[in-house]
Design a protein around this motif. Structure first.
Motif, PDB file in Angstrom:
ATOM      1  N   ALA A  67       0.839  -1.212   0.000  1.00  0.00           N
ATOM      2  CA  ALA A  67       0.000   0.000   0.000  1.00  0.00           C
ATOM      3  C   ALA A  67       0.868   1.254   0.000  1.00  0.00           C
ATOM      4  N   ALA A  68       1.962   1.222   0.762  1.00  0.00           N
ATOM      5  CA  ALA A  68       2.869   2.368   0.795  1.00  0.00           C
ATOM      6  C   ALA A  68       3.530   2.587  -0.558  1.00  0.00           C
ATOM      7  N   ILE A  69       3.912   1.478  -1.236  1.00  0.00           N
ATOM      8  CA  ILE A  69       4.539   1.597  -2.554  1.00  0.00           C
ATOM      9  C   ILE A  69       3.557   2.158  -3.573  1.00  0.00           C
ATOM     10  N   ILE A  70       2.309   1.702  -3.533  1.00  0.00           N
ATOM     11  CA  ILE A  70       1.288   2.202  -4.474  1.00  0.00           C
ATOM     12  C   ILE A  70       1.059   3.691  -4.244  1.00  0.00           C
ATOM     13  N   THR A  71       0.973   4.100  -2.981  1.00  0.00           N
ATOM     14  CA  THR A  71       0.790   5.522  -2.674  1.00  0.00           C
ATOM     15  C   THR A  71       1.987   6.339  -3.151  1.00  0.00           C
ATOM     16  N   ALA A  72       3.181   5.779  -3.022  1.00  0.00           N
ATOM     17  CA  ALA A  72       4.375   6.469  -3.503  1.00  0.00           C
ATOM     18  C   ALA A  72       4.336   6.631  -5.026  1.00  0.00           C
ATOM     19  N   LEU A  73       3.851   5.571  -5.723  1.00  0.00           N
ATOM     20  CA  LEU A  73       3.734   5.657  -7.177  1.00  0.00           C
ATOM     21  C   LEU A  73       2.756   6.752  -7.605  1.00  0.00           C
ATOM     22  N   ALA A  74       1.764   7.033  -6.762  1.00  0.00           N
ATOM     23  CA  ALA A  74       0.810   8.101  -7.069  1.00  0.00           C
ATOM     24  C   ALA A  74       1.435   9.486  -6.931  1.00  0.00           C
ATOM     25  N   ARG A  75       2.660   9.548  -6.421  1.00  0.00           N
ATOM     26  CA  ARG A  75       3.460  10.764  -6.296  1.00  0.00           C
ATOM     27  C   ARG A  75       2.761  11.860  -5.490  1.00  0.00           C
ATOM     28  N   PRO A  76       2.669  11.676  -4.184  1.00  0.00           N
ATOM     29  CA  PRO A  76       2.167  12.771  -3.353  1.00  0.00           C
ATOM     30  C   PRO A  76       3.153  13.936  -3.362  1.00  0.00           C
ATOM     31  N   PHE A 306       6.988  11.311  -1.731  1.00  0.00           N
ATOM     32  CA  PHE A 306       6.934   9.849  -1.838  1.00  0.00           C
ATOM     33  C   PHE A 306       8.089   9.145  -1.131  1.00  0.00           C
ATOM     34  N   ARG A 307       9.170   9.865  -0.857  1.00  0.00           N
ATOM     35  CA  ARG A 307      10.368   9.217  -0.301  1.00  0.00           C
ATOM     36  C   ARG A 307      10.080   8.574   1.055  1.00  0.00           C
ATOM     37  N   ALA A 308       9.312   9.245   1.890  1.00  0.00           N
ATOM     38  CA  ALA A 308       8.992   8.691   3.207  1.00  0.00           C
ATOM     39  C   ALA A 308       8.194   7.397   3.071  1.00  0.00           C
ATOM     40  N   LEU A 309       7.310   7.329   2.053  1.00  0.00           N
ATOM     41  CA  LEU A 309       6.505   6.128   1.841  1.00  0.00           C
ATOM     42  C   LEU A 309       7.373   4.971   1.354  1.00  0.00           C
ATOM     43  N   VAL A 310       8.319   5.246   0.476  1.00  0.00           N
ATOM     44  CA  VAL A 310       9.240   4.205   0.008  1.00  0.00           C
ATOM     45  C   VAL A 310      10.086   3.691   1.168  1.00  0.00           C
TER      46      VAL A 310
END
Length: 332
Positions: A67-76, A306-310
């Motif tokens: 889920a974190a990787i998918i959110t990172a791909l969405a580029r917050p 996104f870096r924090a999510l990765v």
């Protein structure tokens, strides 16, 4: 955490639909893999402990990492927007104001001239990107202020306009011609005269029609305003011994056909102001008709989140791997 955050690629969130499917698959697989042995009593085996029950936590950690990787791909990302405006085509405006004795009539409050100055001042303040000049006329005319971008100068000059600075009378032609003379050399894309009077042309050596023809020749649009109520108005009729005006009721005479002709010939419009509210509405209408083109530039500075999510996904996967090969090794 996500206050003020926007997503550059929100379509990636559709991948989150895979998470409940994966969870259902794992649940069914987990139930199938569990061995079933029927016995009358399990007391001989003792307690199994809590670790086997925590085994699904490893899969949950994988799902959270996904889920974190998918959110990172969405580029917050957050954005800082700064803007800068540029005037691409301004308007040069000259206001020609009648200052004859009839402008002291009290059908507008406190009188016509005072009411006009108040409304004209608001009009000037609402034109920050245009150059404005003032012409005063009665029996003759003169330039009170050349066209300028300095609104403080124009407003101060407007406040100084009073009756008595010129010979009495109404020289509409001269007032219009003086305004044309102020604008004829202008390089602005739009040139406008706002001509206000409360009477008929009875002075001056330039005919209003001649002045209107000059406005047409130089491409100057003229809005004309007839100021005064319908019928009679309390107006100056004579002087008192102390030099002050004596007031009496007089018929309001405005040469509307002339004002309409000037406006029509030059591409403007004619308005009639019979009270303070109508005068204010007229200037508001002119303000809307004559708009200045403004070009706005916006600058966006984005900060990726996104870096924090990765990093979170990496920690979860690492933790899951460590637990799988240490604490839960005997149960997998």
């Amino acid at each position: 955490m996500f206050e003020g955050v926007e997503f550059a690629n929100p379509n990636f969130f559709w991948l989150l639909l895979l998470l409940p499917v994966a969870g259902l698959w794992y649940y069914l697989k987990y139930q199938k893999d569990r061995a079933t042995l029927r016995m009358p009593s399990t007391s001989a085996f003792g307690k199994q402990g809590i670790l086997p029950r925590l085994k699904p936590a490893l899969f949950i950690m994988r799902l959270l990492a996904l889920a974190a990787i998918i959110t990172a791909l969405a580029r917050p990302q957050t954005s800082d927007v700064s803007s800068r405006t540029k005037t691409t085509s301004g308007i040069d405006i000259v206001m020609a104001i009648d200052v004859s004795s009839s402008m002291l009539a009290r059908d507008l409050k406190p009188n016509r001239l005072a009411a006009l100055k108040e409304v004209a001042a608001e009009f000037i303040k609402e034109r920050p990107n245009d150059r404005i000049g003032l012409v005063a006329y009665a029996g003759e005319s003169y330039t009170k202020t050349p066209i300028t971008t300095d609104k403080s100068i124009v407003l101060n000059a407007l406040g100084e306009i009073t009756y008595g600075q010129l010979n009495d009378g109404t020289a509409i032609g001269m007032g219009l011609a003086t305004a044309v003379n102020r604008l004829k050399e202008s390089k602005a894309k739009s040139k406008v005269i706002i001509l206000l009077t409360d009477g008929v042309n009875n002075s001056g050596f330039i005919e209003p029609q001649t002045a209107a023809d000059l406005a047409v020749e130089f491409g100057i649009k003229t809005y004309t305003i007839g100021l005064g109520t319908n019928g009679n108005a309390l107006s100056p009729v004579a002087y008192n011994p102390d030099g002050s005006f004596r007031y009496g009721m007089r018929q309001v005479e405005i040469d509307e056909p002339l004002l309409k002709s000037i406006a029509s010939l030059t591409g403007g419009q004619y308005f009639r102001a019979t009270d303070n509210k109508k005068l204010e509405a007229i200037y508001d209408e002119i303000n809307k008709l004559e708009t200045t083109e403004i070009e706005e530039f916006k600058y966006y500075q984005y900060e990726e989140k996104f870096r924090a999510l990765v990093l979170l996904a990496g920690i979860l996967l690492l933790l899951e791997w460590v637990l799988r090969h240490t604490v839960f090794r005997s149960f997998i």
